[in-house]
Design a protein around this motif. Structure first.
Motif, PDB file in Angstrom:
ATOM      1  N   ARG A 248     -43.886  38.151 -26.910  1.00 35.54           N
ATOM      2  CA  ARG A 248     -43.732  38.227 -28.496  1.00 35.54           C
ATOM      3  C   ARG A 248     -44.231  39.596 -29.130  1.00 35.54           C
ATOM      4  O   ARG A 248     -43.324  40.431 -29.863  1.00 35.54           O
ATOM      5  CB  ARG A 248     -44.289  37.205 -29.213  1.00 35.54           C
ATOM      6  CG  ARG A 248     -43.629  36.739 -30.237  1.00 35.54           C
ATOM      7  CD  ARG A 248     -44.077  35.363 -30.725  1.00 35.54           C
ATOM      8  NE  ARG A 248     -43.525  35.264 -31.953  1.00 35.54           N
ATOM      9  CZ  ARG A 248     -43.860  35.511 -33.013  1.00 35.54           C
ATOM     10  NH1 ARG A 248     -45.078  35.917 -33.341  1.00 35.54           N
ATOM     11  NH2 ARG A 248     -43.284  35.354 -34.102  1.00 35.54           N
TER      12      ARG A 248
ATOM     13  N   ASP B 189     -36.226  46.229 -27.739  1.00 36.50           N
ATOM     14  CA  ASP B 189     -35.350  45.602 -28.638  1.00 36.50           C
ATOM     15  C   ASP B 189     -35.023  44.319 -28.086  1.00 36.50           C
ATOM     16  O   ASP B 189     -34.713  43.395 -28.303  1.00 36.50           O
ATOM     17  CB  ASP B 189     -34.114  46.506 -28.868  1.00 36.50           C
ATOM     18  CG  ASP B 189     -34.204  47.561 -29.412  1.00 36.50           C
ATOM     19  OD1 ASP B 189     -34.618  47.487 -30.909  1.00 36.50           O
ATOM     20  OD2 ASP B 189     -33.916  48.726 -29.179  1.00 36.50           O
TER      21      ASP B 189
ATOM     22  N   GLY C 287     -38.817  33.523 -38.227  1.00 40.27           N
ATOM     23  CA  GLY C 287     -39.499  34.406 -37.774  1.00 40.27           C
ATOM     24  C   GLY C 287     -38.308  35.629 -37.487  1.00 40.27           C
ATOM     25  O   GLY C 287     -37.095  35.414 -37.540  1.00 40.27           O
ATOM     26  N   SER C 288     -38.913  36.880 -36.899  1.00 43.65           N
ATOM     27  CA  SER C 288     -37.840  37.982 -36.864  1.00 43.65           C
ATOM     28  C   SER C 288     -37.571  38.138 -35.464  1.00 43.65           C
ATOM     29  O   SER C 288     -36.732  39.227 -35.190  1.00 43.65           O
ATOM     30  CB  SER C 288     -38.689  39.254 -37.591  1.00 43.65           C
ATOM     31  OG  SER C 288     -39.528  39.581 -36.738  1.00 43.65           O
ATOM     32  N   LYS C 289     -38.436  37.564 -34.635  1.00 42.61           N
ATOM     33  CA  LYS C 289     -37.983  37.483 -33.265  1.00 42.61           C
ATOM     34  C   LYS C 289     -37.345  36.367 -32.465  1.00 42.61           C
ATOM     35  O   LYS C 289     -37.962  35.356 -32.925  1.00 42.61           O
ATOM     36  CB  LYS C 289     -39.401  38.180 -32.420  1.00 42.61           C
ATOM     37  CG  LYS C 289     -40.028  39.336 -32.843  1.00 42.61           C
ATOM     38  CD  LYS C 289     -41.383  39.626 -32.650  1.00 42.61           C
ATOM     39  CE  LYS C 289     -42.010  40.870 -33.252  1.00 42.61           C
ATOM     40  NZ  LYS C 289     -43.282  41.309 -32.541  1.00 42.61           N
ATOM     41  N   ARG C 290     -36.521  36.543 -31.657  1.00 45.35           N
ATOM     42  CA  ARG C 290     -35.993  35.502 -31.047  1.00 45.35           C
ATOM     43  C   ARG C 290     -36.014  35.264 -29.839  1.00 45.35           C
ATOM     44  O   ARG C 290     -36.203  36.386 -28.863  1.00 45.35           O
ATOM     45  CB  ARG C 290     -34.329  35.719 -31.368  1.00 45.35           C
ATOM     46  CG  ARG C 290     -33.877  35.144 -33.019  1.00 45.35           C
ATOM     47  CD  ARG C 290     -32.319  35.301 -33.129  1.00 45.35           C
ATOM     48  NE  ARG C 290     -31.467  34.583 -32.035  1.00 45.35           N
ATOM     49  CZ  ARG C 290     -30.486  35.254 -31.667  1.00 45.35           C
ATOM     50  NH1 ARG C 290     -29.877  36.167 -32.348  1.00 45.35           N
ATOM     51  NH2 ARG C 290     -29.858  34.155 -30.853  1.00 45.35           N
TER      52      ARG C 290
ATOM     53  N   PRO D 124     -39.594  44.311 -34.298  1.00 44.74           N
ATOM     54  CA  PRO D 124     -38.901  43.326 -35.387  1.00 44.74           C
ATOM     55  C   PRO D 124     -37.358  43.178 -34.821  1.00 44.74           C
ATOM     56  O   PRO D 124     -36.682  44.098 -34.816  1.00 44.74           O
ATOM     57  CB  PRO D 124     -39.279  43.997 -36.834  1.00 44.74           C
ATOM     58  CG  PRO D 124     -40.219  44.963 -36.275  1.00 44.74           C
ATOM     59  CD  PRO D 124     -40.132  45.475 -34.996  1.00 44.74           C
ATOM     60  N   GLY D 125     -37.080  41.962 -35.074  1.00 48.84           N
ATOM     61  CA  GLY D 125     -35.475  41.764 -34.805  1.00 48.84           C
ATOM     62  C   GLY D 125     -35.334  41.699 -33.177  1.00 48.84           C
ATOM     63  O   GLY D 125     -34.006  41.488 -32.896  1.00 48.84           O
TER      64      GLY D 125
ATOM     65  N   THR E  20     -36.283  29.708 -33.268  1.00 44.26           N
ATOM     66  CA  THR E  20     -36.512  31.160 -33.450  1.00 44.26           C
ATOM     67  C   THR E  20     -35.461  31.673 -34.201  1.00 44.26           C
ATOM     68  O   THR E  20     -35.200  32.757 -34.536  1.00 44.26           O
ATOM     69  CB  THR E  20     -37.010  31.912 -32.313  1.00 44.26           C
ATOM     70  OG1 THR E  20     -35.947  31.587 -31.336  1.00 44.26           O
ATOM     71  CG2 THR E  20     -38.462  31.408 -31.812  1.00 44.26           C
ATOM     72  N   ARG E  21     -34.427  30.864 -34.151  1.00 44.54           N
ATOM     73  CA  ARG E  21     -33.117  31.259 -34.778  1.00 44.54           C
ATOM     74  C   ARG E  21     -33.225  31.432 -36.246  1.00 44.54           C
ATOM     75  O   ARG E  21     -32.842  32.113 -37.030  1.00 44.54           O
ATOM     76  CB  ARG E  21     -31.995  30.418 -34.494  1.00 44.54           C
ATOM     77  CG  ARG E  21     -30.567  30.981 -34.660  1.00 44.54           C
ATOM     78  CD  ARG E  21     -29.424  30.074 -33.869  1.00 44.54           C
ATOM     79  NE  ARG E  21     -28.136  30.608 -34.491  1.00 44.54           N
ATOM     80  CZ  ARG E  21     -27.120  29.925 -34.144  1.00 44.54           C
ATOM     81  NH1 ARG E  21     -27.252  28.914 -33.302  1.00 44.54           N
ATOM     82  NH2 ARG E  21     -26.145  30.244 -34.656  1.00 44.54           N
TER      83      ARG E  21
END
Ligand SMILES: NC(=O)c1ccc[n+]([C@@H]2O[C@H](COP(=O)([O-])OP(=O)(O)OC[C@H]3O[C@@H](n4cnc5c(N)ncnc54)[C@H](OP(=O)(O)O)[C@@H]3O)[C@@H](O)[C@H]2O)c1
Length: 339
Positions: free
Chosen positions: A226, A211, A257-260, A231-232, A253-254
């Motif tokens: 990455r 996570d 996409g789903s990853k920050r 996801p998230g 990335t904010r």
């Protein structure tokens, strides 16, 4: 009093121990007789400010505005200003204050100074604030972390050893740590059930996902991490990255996409130090000390910190404590600095 000073930026050799005026506490200040201090990565980078040009906007363009050195301290309260209510002469305290590599520091009582945990020596207490407060403030934006899987990269450094303990015992996350071969057992003992030896296993290639990935030493990258994020998931780094790209990456990335990716911005806060003191008191946080040097060995200590290979923290013994309050140092430096 004796204090470490530097009149110019440069290698550790610009540091020297000199006689300077002892500070006089103002009405809201406490005068601390420092028994132990440390050399942090931040301190070492400050001396080298030539190479960290951005920071010179704050610390002084041509030469350092502040010539004293060091930031963490542990010692005894020697005097209190007339307006001080929380501390008394003789209290054992620890905290963060610029110029802490000195026999005395004056600290505002509302700043980062609290009573020292009784179970720690002065050396141990001095090694608590920097790593723990930086780790706390970098991880907190990703909270709630309870039950989440978090990988700490660079888990044996000052921030890394703090992060592992805080994640395991305070945030109650499932921690996986990545460190060097020699530190695997130590890091496991801090509360990480899963420890990967970075020289034997590449966590980005083993198919596991997390996570949160906390790059506690700023040596990895969002691009390479990455695929190891769920996801998230969030990648937090303590470093601005190559060409200072991380703030821009964080912005992008904010919204896409789903990853920050985020930049952890460390802060020293009094309330956080009170929290960490409580964790120490309940036996769920302990400082890790690699080497202990005398104040006069500050150049050698800073050279070692600059190698980027310390395990936990490097302590400086500033002055003798009262008999009986300062047990044998946890570790003494005996080996040569690795090449
Ligand atoms: N964002 C902020 O607000 C903030 C504030 C202060 C400092 N920082 C940054 O935080 C970073 C960490 O500080 P720290 O005091 O925790 O550092 P540190 O204690 O000096 O870190 C040393 C540890 O990093 C490991 N390491 C070195 N190179 C590595 C690599 N390429 N890959 C993986 N691990 C590596 C070392 O392991 P080995 O023995 O295996 O080499 C060692 O265990 C510093 O680089 C500093 O720039 C950020």
């Amino acid at each position: 009093m004796r204090a470490v000073v530097h009149d110019r930026y440069g290698p550790p050799e610009v540091l020297r121990v000199a006689e300077v005026e002892r500070p006089t506490p103002r009405e809201d200040e406490v005068l601390v007789r420092v028994h132990a201090s440390t050399v942090t990565r931040g301190d070492a980078m400050g001396v080298r400010s030539v190479e960290y040009r951005f920071s010179r906007l704050v610390t002084g363009i041509r030469r350092p505005r502040r010539t004293t050195f060091g930031s963490e301290f542990a010692g005894l309260v020697e005097k209190v200003g007339a307006g001080v209510t929380e501390f008394r002469v003789g209290d054992e305290v620890f905290g963060v204050e610029s110029g802490a590599n000195a026999e005395y520091v004056a600290v505002r009582e509302s700043d980062v100074i609290v009573q020292k945990p009784t179970g720690l020596t002065f050396e141990e207490a001095a090694a608590v604030p920097d790593g723990s407060l930086l780790a706390l403030t970098c991880l907190r934006p990703a909270d709630p972390l309870r039950g989440k899987s978090v990988l700490v990269y660079g888990a044996a450094g000052s921030i890394g050893t703090a992060a592992v303990q805080l994640l395991a015992h305070y945030f109650e996350a499932e921690v996986t740590a990545v460190c060097d071969t020699k530190d695997v057992e130590l890091v496991r003992s801090l509360g990480a059930p899963g420890v990967l030896d970075r020289f034997r296993e590449d966590f980005t290639k083993n198919g596991e996902t997390y996570d949160v990935i906390f790059d506690a030493v700023g040596k990895h990258s969002f691009r390479r991490c990455r695929r190891s994020l769920k996801p998230g998931g969030i990648y937090i780094t303590v470093d601005l990255g190559f060409m200072y790209h991380v703030p821009l990456l964080a912005l992008v990335t904010r919204f896409a996409g789903s990853k920050r990716a985020t930049l952890g911005i460390g802060r020293y806060r009094r309330n956080d130090l009170l929290l960490v003191k409580e964790l120490v008191d309940t036996g769920t946080y302990r400082p890790v000390i690699d080497r202990v040097y005398a104040l006069d060995e500050v150049v050698e200590a800073t050279r070692y910190v600059e190698t980027g290979q310390k395990t936990g923290n490097v302590v400086l013994l500033v002055s003798e404590a009262a008999p009986g309050t300062l047990p044998e140092p946890a570790t003494k430096h005996e080996e040569e600095v690795p090449a």
